[in-house]
Design an enzyme around this catalytic site. Structure first.
Site, PDB file in Angstrom:
ATOM      1  N   CYS B  86      36.782  36.696  40.509  1.00  0.00           N
ATOM      2  CA  CYS B  86      36.756  38.069  41.006  1.00  0.00           C
ATOM      3  C   CYS B  86      35.553  38.814  40.432  1.00  0.00           C
ATOM      4  O   CYS B  86      34.421  38.465  40.728  1.00  0.00           O
ATOM      5  CB  CYS B  86      38.096  38.740  40.699  1.00  0.00           C
ATOM      6  N   HIS B 194      42.469  34.617  42.380  1.00  0.00           N
ATOM      7  CA  HIS B 194      42.824  34.579  40.956  1.00  0.00           C
ATOM      8  C   HIS B 194      43.731  33.397  40.606  1.00  0.00           C
ATOM      9  O   HIS B 194      44.963  33.547  40.647  1.00  0.00           O
ATOM     10  CB  HIS B 194      43.574  35.859  40.587  1.00  0.00           C
ATOM     11  N   GLU B 196      44.432  32.303  37.727  1.00  0.00           N
ATOM     12  CA  GLU B 196      45.193  32.632  36.507  1.00  0.00           C
ATOM     13  C   GLU B 196      46.450  33.441  36.822  1.00  0.00           C
ATOM     14  O   GLU B 196      47.342  33.541  35.990  1.00  0.00           O
ATOM     15  CB  GLU B 196      44.291  33.375  35.498  1.00  0.00           C
TER      16      GLU B 196
END
Lengths: 81, 226
Positions: B86, B194, B196
């Site tokens: 990002c 994302h 994560e």
């Protein structure tokens, strides 16, 4: 002292959806003659007296930080301040 | 394997990244503040999402002037793994570690939802645990994720298999549905989605975890004698 006026614009090949939205609004309120709107940035950088060449350092600052040359063009004017 | 998570003023996915490595992956991880000048002792660097420096001027432009970026460029040049997610992806393009740029989303909206990605290249140190053409569900959360590069750059990305992830249903207008690209050397990956945030089923999915296990697997094969 010098005042540097820097104009940053998106390259012609880059779509500007923000400009398109503004164009739509202008048309809506009666400005049908608006053919295109492109939105850019305007920066004023004041430079104290220096031994360095102002033209050179302004170009360096534009290339290194102030613009992203992948997507933007710039031009500038140097005035006495 | 020891990871660094870079932290800039305005980073806000640093804690998620740290959690994914420490608690889901079970590897070592430390935060590294932007004013630091060294990445010695780290085996991988993660540049997290957020709004570094409030996105002032351009996304990633201010962060790219930080002290740590000199060390990051040396780290990348040494062939060690660097992942930017990002805002981290935006920072890597500003730094010239990845080609192209991220523009305002075509529909001008901040898009925040889970999307389907296609794994276009599973022959990278970041994707070796995915199947070729596998579809994965990963969240996005960005207003400026519309990937752009010139035609020449796109041709070289395609020729070198540098397009690693594409969107199944393009949310932001990105060129060729690009969601993530890798550098020519194959050690720097940038992506808008994302991984994560998709590291445990309890938060709605774990498809992102394999990206991190890929990195560790490759590193172990290179550095650990069994």
């Amino acid at each position: 002292m010098k005042k540097v006026k820097i104009y940053v614009t998106l390259k012609e090949s880059i779509l500007d959806p923000q400009g398109s939205a503004v164009k739509g609004s202008l048309e809506k309120i009666g400005y049908g003659e608006v053919a295109d709107v492109r939105i850019g940035k305007y920066l004023e950088v004041t430079i104290a007296d220096t031994d360095r060449d102002v033209d050179t350092i302004v170009k360096e600052m534009c290339e290194k930080v102030l613009t992203n040359t992948v997507i933007e063009n710039y031009r500038y004017e140097i005035e006495e301040a | 394997m020891k990871f660094a998570v870079l932290v800039f003023p305005g980073s806000n996915c640093d804690v998620d990244m740290y959690h994914a490595i420490k608690d889901e992956l079970g590897e070592e991880v430390e935060y590294v503040w932007h004013s630091e000048t060294s990445l010695d002792g780290f085996d991988g660097v993660l540049v997290p999402g957020g709004f570094s420096y409030g996105d002032y001027l351009r996304c990633g432009a201010m962060a790219n002037q930080s002290n740590i970026m000199t060390a990051l460029k040396e780290f990348a040049a040494a062939g060690k793994p660097v992942l930017g997610v990002c805002n981290g992806f935006q920072i890597l393009t500003e730094a010239g570690l990845l080609p192209g740029a991220l523009l305002r989303n075509k529909n001008l909206k901040f898009m925040c939802r889970t999307v389907t990605l296609n794994v276009e290249n599973n022959n990278t140190l970041f994707t070796n645990q995915y199947a070729a053409g596998e579809q994965i569900e990963i969240p996005i959360a960005h207003g400026e994720g519309n990937y752009y590069c010139d035609e020449e750059t796109l041709a070289s990305l395609q020729a070198n298999n540098q397009i690693v992830f594409t969107y199944d249903n393009n949310p932001n207008g990105s060129l060729q549905n690009i969601a993530g690209i890798i550098n020519e050397q194959g050690n720097v990956l940038g992506m808008m989605p994302h991984p994560e945030r998709a590291a445990n089923e309890i938060v709605g999915g774990a498809d992102g975890l394999k990206l991190f296990t890929s990195i560790v697997k490759q590193w172990r094969e290179q550095h650990v004698n069994n």
